[in-house]
Each structure stands twice: as C-alpha cells, then as structure tokens.
Design a protein around this motif. Structure first.
Motif, PDB file in Angstrom:
ATOM      1  N   GLN A  57      13.617  17.166  57.739  1.00 34.80           N
ATOM      2  CA  GLN A  57      14.101  18.525  58.003  1.00 34.80           C
ATOM      3  C   GLN A  57      13.927  18.855  59.490  1.00 34.80           C
ATOM      4  O   GLN A  57      12.901  18.547  60.086  1.00 34.80           O
ATOM      5  CB  GLN A  57      13.307  19.512  57.141  1.00 34.80           C
ATOM      6  CG  GLN A  57      13.804  20.925  57.196  1.00 34.80           C
ATOM      7  CD  GLN A  57      13.010  21.809  56.225  1.00 34.80           C
ATOM      8  OE1 GLN A  57      12.349  21.314  55.320  1.00 34.80           O
ATOM      9  NE2 GLN A  57      13.082  23.106  56.429  1.00 34.80           N
ATOM     10  N   THR A  58      14.945  19.484  60.084  1.00 34.76           N
ATOM     11  CA  THR A  58      14.879  19.827  61.504  1.00 34.76           C
ATOM     12  C   THR A  58      14.662  21.327  61.704  1.00 34.76           C
ATOM     13  O   THR A  58      14.881  22.128  60.790  1.00 34.76           O
ATOM     14  CB  THR A  58      16.167  19.416  62.248  1.00 34.76           C
ATOM     15  OG1 THR A  58      17.266  20.137  61.697  1.00 34.76           O
ATOM     16  CG2 THR A  58      16.397  17.919  62.174  1.00 34.76           C
ATOM     17  N   ARG A  85      12.812  17.183  64.578  1.00 36.45           N
ATOM     18  CA  ARG A  85      12.381  17.096  63.187  1.00 36.45           C
ATOM     19  C   ARG A  85      10.993  17.719  63.073  1.00 36.45           C
ATOM     20  O   ARG A  85      10.182  17.639  63.996  1.00 36.45           O
ATOM     21  CB  ARG A  85      12.351  15.640  62.718  1.00 36.45           C
ATOM     22  CG  ARG A  85      13.743  15.033  62.627  1.00 36.45           C
ATOM     23  CD  ARG A  85      13.752  13.653  62.062  1.00 36.45           C
ATOM     24  NE  ARG A  85      12.947  12.757  62.908  1.00 36.45           N
ATOM     25  CZ  ARG A  85      12.494  11.586  62.506  1.00 36.45           C
ATOM     26  NH1 ARG A  85      12.735  11.143  61.289  1.00 36.45           N
ATOM     27  NH2 ARG A  85      11.791  10.828  63.317  1.00 36.45           N
ATOM     28  N   VAL A 153       6.826  24.144  55.913  1.00 41.54           N
ATOM     29  CA  VAL A 153       7.827  24.155  54.841  1.00 41.54           C
ATOM     30  C   VAL A 153       7.264  24.624  53.506  1.00 41.54           C
ATOM     31  O   VAL A 153       8.029  24.925  52.585  1.00 41.54           O
ATOM     32  CB  VAL A 153       8.514  22.779  54.676  1.00 41.54           C
ATOM     33  CG1 VAL A 153       9.229  22.377  55.955  1.00 41.54           C
ATOM     34  CG2 VAL A 153       7.536  21.717  54.237  1.00 41.54           C
ATOM     35  N   HIS A 162      13.888  28.992  60.727  1.00 43.64           N
ATOM     36  CA  HIS A 162      14.749  27.886  61.139  1.00 43.64           C
ATOM     37  C   HIS A 162      14.849  27.776  62.655  1.00 43.64           C
ATOM     38  O   HIS A 162      15.349  26.782  63.180  1.00 43.64           O
ATOM     39  CB  HIS A 162      16.141  28.028  60.533  1.00 43.64           C
ATOM     40  CG  HIS A 162      16.108  28.058  59.039  1.00 43.64           C
ATOM     41  ND1 HIS A 162      15.787  26.956  58.283  1.00 43.64           N
ATOM     42  CD2 HIS A 162      16.314  29.068  58.154  1.00 43.64           C
ATOM     43  CE1 HIS A 162      15.816  27.276  56.990  1.00 43.64           C
ATOM     44  NE2 HIS A 162      16.131  28.554  56.892  1.00 43.64           N
TER      45      HIS A 162
END
Length: 191
Positions: A57-58, A85, A153, A162
């Motif tokens: 996930q970035t 990332r 996360v 984000h």
C-alpha cells in the motif's frame, strides 16, 4: 485595618502572578514531551533505522517549507510531493539559502498533518535535529529520511489517511558561541 487588607491583596496578586509565570514556564516542556510521546499535534516519531516491514500500500507525502517573520533565509522543499510504500524509507531534501551578508543560525520546527498521522510518521535522520548555520550567500541541501509506520493501516483514525504533509518553519536563533566569535573577530592586519 484597611492598610493590612491592601498588603494582603497585593501579596495575593503577586502570588498569582508568580504562579501563572511558573505554570507558563513549565507548560512548554510538558506539552513538547506530551506531543513527542503521543504524536499529538502532528509531532513525529524518531527511529534509529527504517521499518522492518514494507507494505504494498502506498501513501503520498507532501512537503512544505516556511520561514518565520524576521528570518532572512529562503527555504523550500526540492520536491513538493512523493509517493512511497508504507514502511519504505523515503529521502527528501529541502533547500536553504542565506541571501544576506551576515552569518545566520536557524532551527526548524516541524509538524505533520493530518494530526492522526503524526505518531506514524517516523524520522530516521533530519536537519531539524540540530541547529543550522549558513554563511553569507550560502545555499545548502538539507536531507530528511523517514518512513510511515505500517501500523497506520490498522489505527482506528489514521487508517483513512492517504496524504501526509510534512511542514517545517525555520526560526532564527543566536549563533553558536564558536561561530559568533569567528564572525565578530576582526581580521588580522597584514602589512
């Protein structure tokens, strides 16, 4: 009797002023400690090395640079935004220039927004850890290495983040004694 009450009132007022001054003095280090421990107010974490875990996930990191009023430097990020990332070590640079004809020392204050991300944004090395001194006309590149902790996360609030903005503001500080002595010592006359 009236004179006694006047002295008592004056003593109480002075006591309140002293108490308020003491509380104000103690609040700054306490608040700083609290923010560093909890990440409150966008205060970042610090680590000796990068993360052991890197996710697929970035997250987008944005960079902001400012100078406080009265600070003569020019200061800006070299790159305004990067995508990394989560858990990956990132490296960003800020450029600082002293356009004046005098030596100037500065210290950078920083924060992270949104505040929920503060405790998960971890610096490994940063120019903000030490005072910076720029000679007249000098331009330097100042690095910051960091990562976003993978635990972001699973955090109840931070998992929705984000974009993270890392912001610095440079403040002018007194020159270190060794530099101040060099900059005020007249050059030797050579005949």
């Amino acid at each position: 009797m009236a004179m006694k009450n006047t002295h008592k009132t004056a003593a109480q007022a002075a006591s309140v002023v002293v108490l308020m001054g003491a509380l104000a003095w103690a609040s700054v280090p306490f608040y700083s400690w609290f923010c560093k421990v909890t990440g409150f107010g966008g205060t970042t974490g610090v680590a000796a090395a990068g993360s052991d875990e890197i996710l697929d996930q970035t997250i987008t990191i944005r960079f902001d640079g400012n100078v406080a009023g009265g600070m003569s430097w020019e200061f800006k990020p070299v790159v305004r935004e990067m995508e990394i990332r989560i858990g990956e070590t990132g490296l960003a640079f800020y450029e600082a220039t002293n356009p004046t004809d005098r030596v100037i020392a500065g210290t950078a204050a920083y924060n992270v927004a949104p505040y929920e991300a503060g405790g998960f944004f971890t610096k490994i090395d940063c120019f903000c850890f030490t005072e910076q001194v720029l000679q007249p006309g000098e331009t330097v590149m100042m690095p910051v290495s960091f990562y976003v902790d993978p635990e972001i996360v699973t955090d109840r609030d931070a998992k929705y983040v984000h974009h993270i903005t890392l912001s610095y503001t440079f403040y002018e500080t007194e020159l270190p004694e060794d530099v101040a002595n060099l900059s005020t010592t007249p050059a030797a006359n050579v005949n």
